[in-house]
Design a protein around this motif. Sequence first.
Motif, PDB file in Angstrom:
ATOM      1  N   TYR A   5       1.055  -0.896   0.163  1.00 61.07           N
ATOM      2  CA  TYR A   5       0.112  -0.181  -0.035  1.00 61.07           C
ATOM      3  C   TYR A   5       0.864   0.767  -0.213  1.00 61.07           C
ATOM      4  O   TYR A   5       1.989   1.108   0.158  1.00 61.07           O
ATOM      5  CB  TYR A   5      -0.584  -0.420   1.173  1.00 61.07           C
ATOM      6  N   ILE A   6       0.005   2.661  -0.207  1.00 62.88           N
ATOM      7  CA  ILE A   6       0.937   4.160   0.069  1.00 62.88           C
ATOM      8  C   ILE A   6      -0.282   4.635   0.559  1.00 62.88           C
ATOM      9  O   ILE A   6      -1.053   4.308   0.527  1.00 62.88           O
ATOM     10  CB  ILE A   6       1.181   4.245  -2.005  1.00 62.88           C
ATOM     11  N   VAL A   7       0.297   5.861   0.884  1.00 65.87           N
ATOM     12  CA  VAL A   7      -0.048   7.109   2.268  1.00 65.87           C
ATOM     13  C   VAL A   7      -0.498   8.138   1.070  1.00 65.87           C
ATOM     14  O   VAL A   7       0.785   7.984   0.569  1.00 65.87           O
ATOM     15  CB  VAL A   7       0.481   6.417   3.040  1.00 65.87           C
ATOM     16  N   CYS A   8      -1.825   7.737   1.234  1.00 65.97           N
ATOM     17  CA  CYS A   8      -1.904   9.413   0.359  1.00 65.97           C
ATOM     18  C   CYS A   8      -2.891   9.746   1.011  1.00 65.97           C
ATOM     19  O   CYS A   8      -3.628   9.445   1.891  1.00 65.97           O
ATOM     20  CB  CYS A   8      -2.736   9.069  -1.091  1.00 65.97           C
ATOM     21  N   TRP A  22      -4.688  10.912   6.532  1.00 67.43           N
ATOM     22  CA  TRP A  22      -3.683  10.348   5.333  1.00 67.43           C
ATOM     23  C   TRP A  22      -4.234   9.275   5.857  1.00 67.43           C
ATOM     24  O   TRP A  22      -4.831   8.814   6.505  1.00 67.43           O
ATOM     25  CB  TRP A  22      -1.963  10.437   6.110  1.00 67.43           C
ATOM     26  N   TYR A  23      -4.787   8.415   4.603  1.00 63.74           N
ATOM     27  CA  TYR A  23      -4.676   7.099   4.774  1.00 63.74           C
ATOM     28  C   TYR A  23      -4.416   6.365   3.481  1.00 63.74           C
ATOM     29  O   TYR A  23      -2.994   6.340   2.726  1.00 63.74           O
ATOM     30  CB  TYR A  23      -6.263   7.199   3.424  1.00 63.74           C
ATOM     31  N   ALA A  24      -3.882   4.796   4.212  1.00 58.36           N
ATOM     32  CA  ALA A  24      -3.560   3.077   3.356  1.00 58.36           C
ATOM     33  C   ALA A  24      -4.666   3.228   1.572  1.00 58.36           C
ATOM     34  O   ALA A  24      -5.337   3.688   1.948  1.00 58.36           O
ATOM     35  CB  ALA A  24      -3.703   2.643   4.010  1.00 58.36           C
ATOM     36  N   GLY A  26      -4.637   0.978  -1.725  1.00 54.76           N
ATOM     37  CA  GLY A  26      -3.769   0.033  -1.995  1.00 54.76           C
ATOM     38  C   GLY A  26      -3.083   0.226  -3.127  1.00 54.76           C
ATOM     39  O   GLY A  26      -3.572   1.350  -4.277  1.00 54.76           O
ATOM     40  N   LYS A  27      -2.289  -0.390  -3.414  1.00 52.78           N
ATOM     41  CA  LYS A  27      -1.460   0.309  -4.563  1.00 52.78           C
ATOM     42  C   LYS A  27      -0.695  -0.961  -5.681  1.00 52.78           C
ATOM     43  O   LYS A  27      -0.700  -1.950  -5.047  1.00 52.78           O
ATOM     44  CB  LYS A  27       0.165   0.133  -4.203  1.00 52.78           C
ATOM     45  N   CYS A 126      -0.290  -6.499   5.706  1.00 55.16           N
ATOM     46  CA  CYS A 126       0.209  -5.266   4.207  1.00 55.16           C
ATOM     47  C   CYS A 126       1.510  -4.954   4.820  1.00 55.16           C
ATOM     48  O   CYS A 126       1.708  -4.791   6.188  1.00 55.16           O
ATOM     49  CB  CYS A 126      -0.772  -4.610   4.618  1.00 55.16           C
ATOM     50  N   HIS A 127       1.968  -4.295   3.875  1.00 52.70           N
ATOM     51  CA  HIS A 127       3.441  -3.524   3.709  1.00 52.70           C
ATOM     52  C   HIS A 127       3.207  -1.756   3.290  1.00 52.70           C
ATOM     53  O   HIS A 127       2.891  -2.608   2.466  1.00 52.70           O
ATOM     54  CB  HIS A 127       4.737  -4.166   3.587  1.00 52.70           C
ATOM     55  N   ARG A 128       4.491  -1.353   4.166  1.00 50.53           N
ATOM     56  CA  ARG A 128       3.556   0.313   3.440  1.00 50.53           C
ATOM     57  C   ARG A 128       4.699   0.707   2.404  1.00 50.53           C
ATOM     58  O   ARG A 128       6.044  -0.265   2.331  1.00 50.53           O
ATOM     59  CB  ARG A 128       4.078   1.622   4.315  1.00 50.53           C
TER      60      ARG A 128
END
Length: 160
Positions: A5-8, A22-24, A26-27, A126-128
């Motif tokens: 995941y990314i953070v946006c 800010w939210y996770a 899915g990438k 999950c991993h960022r």
Amino acid sequence: MAIPYIVCRKVDATKKDKPQLWYAVGKKLQKKGGKTERDVAHQVAQRTGFHRGVVEAVLAATGEIIEEALSEGHSVTLRGIGSFQTAVTSKGFEYPEDVLPHSVRLSRVYFKADRMLTLAVKRAGCHRIPFKYYFPEELLTKKMKQADKEAEQEENLLNE
């Protein structure tokens, strides 16, 4: 394996003042398309010993059979994968006899993953994806750089 995941930043529309939080998110690991039936067939062939071409043919036939069943009004359940079903809709009519086939349309095809499949994917965790890969350098804060460094160290420990 963990889900990336990314953070946006997004607006929280449920709040009156609508703060940006800010939210996770899915990438996907690919631009478009994901894994194809050829990729899946290759992996199934490796695990089962069946020839890849045979597995591809079975997958193609499965798609056609699901299409036929849904077109006939049936739902389809594949154990370990999930269930497919259709939903129809129409505009509203004053009298029931006015709801005729030409005014009814497919609204969507639903897929509901098998419960065990869902649990298995949830267990993956999950991993960022490190901030440095999607934030410009000038927007990276010290805390973000530190978080990237700590995550990298943790990943290295897990891989040892």
